[in-house]
Design a protein around this motif. Structure first.
Motif, mmCIF file in Angstrom:
data_model
loop_
_atom_site.group_PDB
_atom_site.id
_atom_site.type_symbol
_atom_site.label_atom_id
_atom_site.label_comp_id
_atom_site.label_asym_id
_atom_site.label_seq_id
_atom_site.Cartn_x
_atom_site.Cartn_y
_atom_site.Cartn_z
ATOM 1 N N UNK A 33 -7.420 -26.769 21.034
ATOM 2 C CA UNK A 33 -7.256 -26.499 19.593
ATOM 3 C C UNK A 33 -7.257 -24.999 19.308
ATOM 4 N N UNK A 34 -8.096 -24.251 20.007
ATOM 5 C CA UNK A 34 -8.128 -22.803 19.812
ATOM 6 C C UNK A 34 -6.836 -22.149 20.245
ATOM 7 N N UNK A 35 -6.286 -22.609 21.354
ATOM 8 C CA UNK A 35 -5.017 -22.057 21.830
ATOM 9 C C UNK A 35 -3.890 -22.349 20.847
ATOM 10 N N UNK A 40 -0.108 -20.496 16.648
ATOM 11 C CA UNK A 40 0.617 -20.750 15.402
ATOM 12 C C UNK A 40 0.149 -19.867 14.244
ATOM 13 N N UNK A 41 -0.587 -18.809 14.543
ATOM 14 C CA UNK A 41 -1.014 -17.877 13.502
ATOM 15 C C UNK A 41 0.167 -17.240 12.764
ATOM 16 N N UNK A 42 1.231 -16.786 13.449
ATOM 17 C CA UNK A 42 2.369 -16.224 12.704
ATOM 18 C C UNK A 42 3.021 -17.239 11.770
ATOM 19 N N UNK A 43 3.066 -18.497 12.185
ATOM 20 C CA UNK A 43 3.637 -19.534 11.310
ATOM 21 C C UNK A 43 2.775 -19.694 10.064
ATOM 22 N N UNK A 44 1.456 -19.652 10.237
ATOM 23 C CA UNK A 44 0.556 -19.737 9.083
ATOM 24 C C UNK A 44 0.714 -18.563 8.140
ATOM 25 N N UNK A 45 0.961 -17.379 8.691
ATOM 26 C CA UNK A 45 1.179 -16.198 7.846
ATOM 27 C C UNK A 45 2.453 -16.329 7.026
ATOM 28 N N UNK A 46 3.512 -16.845 7.638
ATOM 29 C CA UNK A 46 4.796 -16.960 6.945
ATOM 30 C C UNK A 46 4.742 -18.057 5.889
ATOM 31 N N UNK A 52 -4.083 -17.441 5.128
ATOM 32 C CA UNK A 52 -4.015 -18.635 5.974
ATOM 33 C C UNK A 52 -3.887 -18.246 7.435
ATOM 34 N N UNK A 53 -3.062 -17.250 7.725
ATOM 35 C CA UNK A 53 -2.911 -16.783 9.095
ATOM 36 C C UNK A 53 -4.200 -16.211 9.648
ATOM 37 N N UNK A 54 -4.911 -15.445 8.837
ATOM 38 C CA UNK A 54 -6.176 -14.876 9.284
ATOM 39 C C UNK A 54 -7.212 -15.968 9.519
ATOM 40 N N UNK A 55 -7.215 -16.989 8.667
ATOM 41 C CA UNK A 55 -8.133 -18.109 8.854
ATOM 42 C C UNK A 55 -7.837 -18.887 10.120
ATOM 43 N N UNK A 56 -6.547 -19.113 10.374
ATOM 44 C CA UNK A 56 -6.168 -19.813 11.598
ATOM 45 C C UNK A 56 -6.570 -19.015 12.832
ATOM 46 N N UNK A 57 -6.362 -17.713 12.788
ATOM 47 C CA UNK A 57 -6.712 -16.868 13.922
ATOM 48 C C UNK A 57 -8.221 -16.864 14.143
ATOM 49 N N UNK A 58 -8.987 -16.768 13.070
ATOM 50 C CA UNK A 58 -10.447 -16.772 13.189
ATOM 51 C C UNK A 58 -10.985 -18.080 13.740
ATOM 52 N N UNK A 59 -10.462 -19.202 13.233
ATOM 53 C CA UNK A 59 -10.904 -20.496 13.744
ATOM 54 C C UNK A 59 -10.490 -20.705 15.196
ATOM 55 N N UNK A 60 -9.295 -20.238 15.548
ATOM 56 C CA UNK A 60 -8.850 -20.343 16.929
ATOM 57 C C UNK A 60 -9.710 -19.530 17.873
ATOM 58 N N UNK A 61 -10.058 -18.321 17.453
ATOM 59 C CA UNK A 61 -10.920 -17.483 18.291
ATOM 60 C C UNK A 61 -12.312 -18.080 18.424
ATOM 61 N N UNK A 62 -12.827 -18.666 17.356
ATOM 62 C CA UNK A 62 -14.142 -19.301 17.415
ATOM 63 C C UNK A 62 -14.126 -20.500 18.358
ATOM 64 N N UNK A 63 -13.058 -21.292 18.319
ATOM 65 C CA UNK A 63 -12.954 -22.444 19.212
ATOM 66 C C UNK A 63 -12.844 -22.000 20.665
ATOM 67 N N UNK A 64 -12.083 -20.953 20.920
ATOM 68 C CA UNK A 64 -11.968 -20.439 22.290
ATOM 69 C C UNK A 64 -13.281 -19.840 22.773
#
Length: 72
Positions: A33-35, A40-46, A52-64
């Motif tokens: 899920x983190x990967x 997909x962070x750029x897709x969330x930004x667009x 949304x992109x920053x939130x996705x990146x933060x959650x992904x980094x936390x999961x990793x």
């Protein structure tokens, strides 16, 4: 303590095998899920904007980070 056998294989003790256990399904799921979230962070930004992109990146980094802590 590992024993080297005559045929070149090494045997590990039970304690060493428990130390090298990579974790269970929760660790694998959080790594996956983190990967996906970081990829997909750029897709969330667009589609959703920078927040949304920053939130996705933060959650992904936390999961990793969780997966790496559990695996080691």
């Amino acid at each position: 303590m590992e024993m080297i056998l005559g045929n070149g294989f090494c045997e590990m003790s039970q304690e060493e095998m428990m130390e090298t256990d990579g974790g269970g399904w929760k660790t694998a799921l959080s790594a996956f899920a983190g990967t996906i979230a970081v990829a997909f962070t750029p897709v969330g930004c667009v589609l959703g904007g920078p927040g949304v992109g920053a939130g996705m990146f933060g959650l992904g980094c936390a999961a990793l980070d969780y997966a790496c802590d559990k695996a080691n």
